[in-house]
Design an enzyme around this catalytic site. Structure first.
Site, PDB file in Angstrom:
ATOM      1  N   ASP A 262      81.633  52.242  66.862  1.00 20.64           N
ATOM      2  CA  ASP A 262      82.918  52.925  67.018  1.00 20.64           C
ATOM      3  C   ASP A 262      82.721  54.377  66.573  1.00 20.64           C
ATOM      4  O   ASP A 262      82.286  55.210  67.371  1.00 20.64           O
ATOM      5  CB  ASP A 262      83.958  52.162  66.191  1.00 20.64           C
ATOM      6  CG  ASP A 262      85.368  52.663  66.366  1.00 20.64           C
ATOM      7  OD1 ASP A 262      85.566  53.641  67.076  1.00 20.64           O
ATOM      8  OD2 ASP A 262      86.295  52.077  65.772  1.00 20.64           O
TER       9      ASP A 262
ATOM     10  N   GLY B 245      80.197  40.201  63.015  1.00 23.64           N
ATOM     11  CA  GLY B 245      80.533  40.473  64.412  1.00 23.64           C
ATOM     12  C   GLY B 245      79.436  40.239  65.425  1.00 23.64           C
ATOM     13  O   GLY B 245      79.702  39.825  66.549  1.00 23.64           O
TER      14      GLY B 245
ATOM     15  N   PHE C 284      91.276  48.794  70.733  1.00 18.89           N
ATOM     16  CA  PHE C 284      90.816  47.704  69.870  1.00 18.89           C
ATOM     17  C   PHE C 284      90.573  46.450  70.706  1.00 18.89           C
ATOM     18  O   PHE C 284      91.442  46.004  71.446  1.00 18.89           O
ATOM     19  CB  PHE C 284      91.846  47.437  68.769  1.00 18.89           C
ATOM     20  CG  PHE C 284      91.356  46.487  67.736  1.00 18.89           C
ATOM     21  CD1 PHE C 284      90.415  46.901  66.793  1.00 18.89           C
ATOM     22  CD2 PHE C 284      91.804  45.175  67.716  1.00 18.89           C
ATOM     23  CE1 PHE C 284      89.938  46.011  65.841  1.00 18.89           C
ATOM     24  CE2 PHE C 284      91.334  44.286  66.754  1.00 18.89           C
ATOM     25  CZ  PHE C 284      90.393  44.705  65.819  1.00 18.89           C
TER      26      PHE C 284
ATOM     27  N   ASP D 283      86.554  40.346  65.870  1.00 17.84           N
ATOM     28  CA  ASP D 283      87.755  39.702  65.319  1.00 17.84           C
ATOM     29  C   ASP D 283      88.896  40.671  65.087  1.00 17.84           C
ATOM     30  O   ASP D 283      88.717  41.883  65.042  1.00 17.84           O
ATOM     31  CB  ASP D 283      87.412  39.056  63.973  1.00 17.84           C
ATOM     32  CG  ASP D 283      87.236  40.113  62.874  1.00 17.84           C
ATOM     33  OD1 ASP D 283      86.458  41.057  63.083  1.00 17.84           O
ATOM     34  OD2 ASP D 283      87.900  40.003  61.828  1.00 17.84           O
TER      35      ASP D 283
ATOM     36  N   LYS E 223      81.881  52.973  71.815  1.00 19.26           N
ATOM     37  CA  LYS E 223      83.101  53.723  72.150  1.00 19.26           C
ATOM     38  C   LYS E 223      82.758  55.208  72.124  1.00 19.26           C
ATOM     39  O   LYS E 223      82.809  55.834  71.053  1.00 19.26           O
ATOM     40  CB  LYS E 223      84.200  53.424  71.126  1.00 19.26           C
ATOM     41  CG  LYS E 223      84.756  52.016  71.224  1.00 19.26           C
ATOM     42  CD  LYS E 223      85.869  51.839  70.206  1.00 19.26           C
ATOM     43  CE  LYS E 223      86.514  50.479  70.329  1.00 19.26           C
ATOM     44  NZ  LYS E 223      87.464  50.218  69.228  1.00 19.26           N
TER      45      LYS E 223
HETATM   46  P1  5GP Z   1      82.087  52.222  63.024  1.00 25.81           P
HETATM   47  O1  5GP Z   1      81.507  52.220  61.644  1.00 25.81           O
HETATM   48  O2  5GP Z   1      81.074  52.538  64.092  1.00 25.81           O
HETATM   49  O3  5GP Z   1      83.315  53.082  63.130  1.00 25.81           O
HETATM   50  O4  5GP Z   1      82.649  50.777  63.285  1.00 25.81           O
HETATM   51  C1  5GP Z   1      81.826  49.717  63.473  1.00 25.81           C
HETATM   52  C2  5GP Z   1      82.456  48.409  63.048  1.00 25.81           C
HETATM   53  O5  5GP Z   1      83.890  48.435  63.136  1.00 25.81           O
HETATM   54  C3  5GP Z   1      82.011  47.322  64.000  1.00 25.81           C
HETATM   55  O6  5GP Z   1      80.830  46.709  63.530  1.00 25.81           O
HETATM   56  C4  5GP Z   1      83.199  46.404  64.000  1.00 25.81           C
HETATM   57  O7  5GP Z   1      83.076  45.497  62.935  1.00 25.81           O
HETATM   58  C5  5GP Z   1      84.376  47.297  63.763  1.00 25.81           C
HETATM   59  N1  5GP Z   1      85.039  47.664  65.035  1.00 25.81           N
HETATM   60  C6  5GP Z   1      85.003  48.867  65.663  1.00 25.81           C
HETATM   61  N2  5GP Z   1      85.721  48.863  66.794  1.00 25.81           N
HETATM   62  C7  5GP Z   1      86.214  47.608  66.912  1.00 25.81           C
HETATM   63  C8  5GP Z   1      87.029  46.956  67.884  1.00 25.81           C
HETATM   64  O8  5GP Z   1      87.467  47.516  68.910  1.00 25.81           O
HETATM   65  N3  5GP Z   1      87.322  45.648  67.659  1.00 25.81           N
HETATM   66  C9  5GP Z   1      86.883  44.974  66.556  1.00 25.81           C
HETATM   67  N4  5GP Z   1      87.233  43.689  66.449  1.00 25.81           N
HETATM   68  N5  5GP Z   1      86.103  45.557  65.612  1.00 25.81           N
HETATM   69  C10 5GP Z   1      85.769  46.857  65.790  1.00 25.81           C
HETATM   70 MG    MG Z   2      80.169  44.872  63.069  1.00 17.12          MG
END
Ligand code: 5GP
Ligand code: MG
Length: 178
Positions: free
Chosen positions: A106, A48, A155, A162, A134
């Site tokens: 996230d 990403g 999202f 992606d 977020k």
């Molecule tokens: P976390 O572990 O902080 O919950 O999520 C991080 C990972 O989830 C990010 O590196 C990404 O790959 C994916 N992710 C979180 N939110 C989004 C979003 O709104 N869109 C997309 N495409 N990926 C997300």
């Molecule tokens: Mg990522």
């Protein structure tokens, strides 16, 4: 483009490329002020963060290194859980200043996991730079030094992000239509 379709989902324009570029430039300016004399190692989390990292690097006019890591995810046979491993950290970061570059935080689980892994390699200091955060989803104890933009808990795709592999190539960012 005001909207895109990826598989069965429709996405509406959320952030224009010009605005994203300004945001990345501001992050680069802050990083420059803090780290320009430290020859930091930027560690970009694939897939990403590849576009964000590339744009960020082009605004840094001081000596630095960049390297890439990826998380492998696999389930064990009894499917009791998902295990992750950090792959590709082949740089010697002992005593170095490290900046992890992520696309989006996230819940914060991913960045927390990566931080723990990188700490084991004895860097002098670890900072994190995430283009998006977020706040509604994120745990409050997340360690984030450089945040580009706070975004709602929807999202989003584009600019490296992606939906099942599609959408990374769009220069603008799109939000899912509910
Ligand atoms: P976390 O572990 O902080 O919950 O999520 C991080 C990972 O989830 C990010 O590196 C990404 O790959 C994916 N992710 C979180 N939110 C989004 C979003 O709104 N869109 C997309 N495409 N990926 C997300
Ligand atoms: Mg990522």
């Amino acid at each position: 483009m005001s909207g895109i379709k990826l598989y069965d989902k429709t996405f509406q324009l959320f952030l224009r490329s010009e605005f994203i570029q300004q945001t990345v430039k501001k992050m680069a300016d802050r990083i420059t002020l803090d780290l320009k004399d430290q020859n930091p190692v930027f560690i970009s989390v694939l897939n990403g963060a590849f576009i964000f990292t590339a744009d960020l690097m082009r605004h840094l006019h001081f000596n630095c290194h960049v390297s890439f890591v990826k998380l492998s995810t696999y389930r064990n046979d009894s499917s009791t859980g998902t295990y992750k491993e950090l792959i590709g950290l082949n740089e010697d970061i002992t005593g170095r200043t490290v900046v992890i570059t992520e696309d989006i935080i996230d819940t914060g689980a991913t960045i927390t996991f990566i931080l723990e892994k990188i700490k084991k390699n004895n860097p002098a200091e670890i900072r994190t730079a995430a283009l998006f955060l977020k706040p509604e989803a994120c745990r409050t104890d997340i360690h984030a030094d450089y945040i580009g933009l706070e975004v709602p808990n929807d999202f989003i795709v584009g600019y490296g992000l992606d939906y099942n592999g599609l959408g990374r190539n769009f220069k603008d960012v799109y939000k899912i239509e509910n």
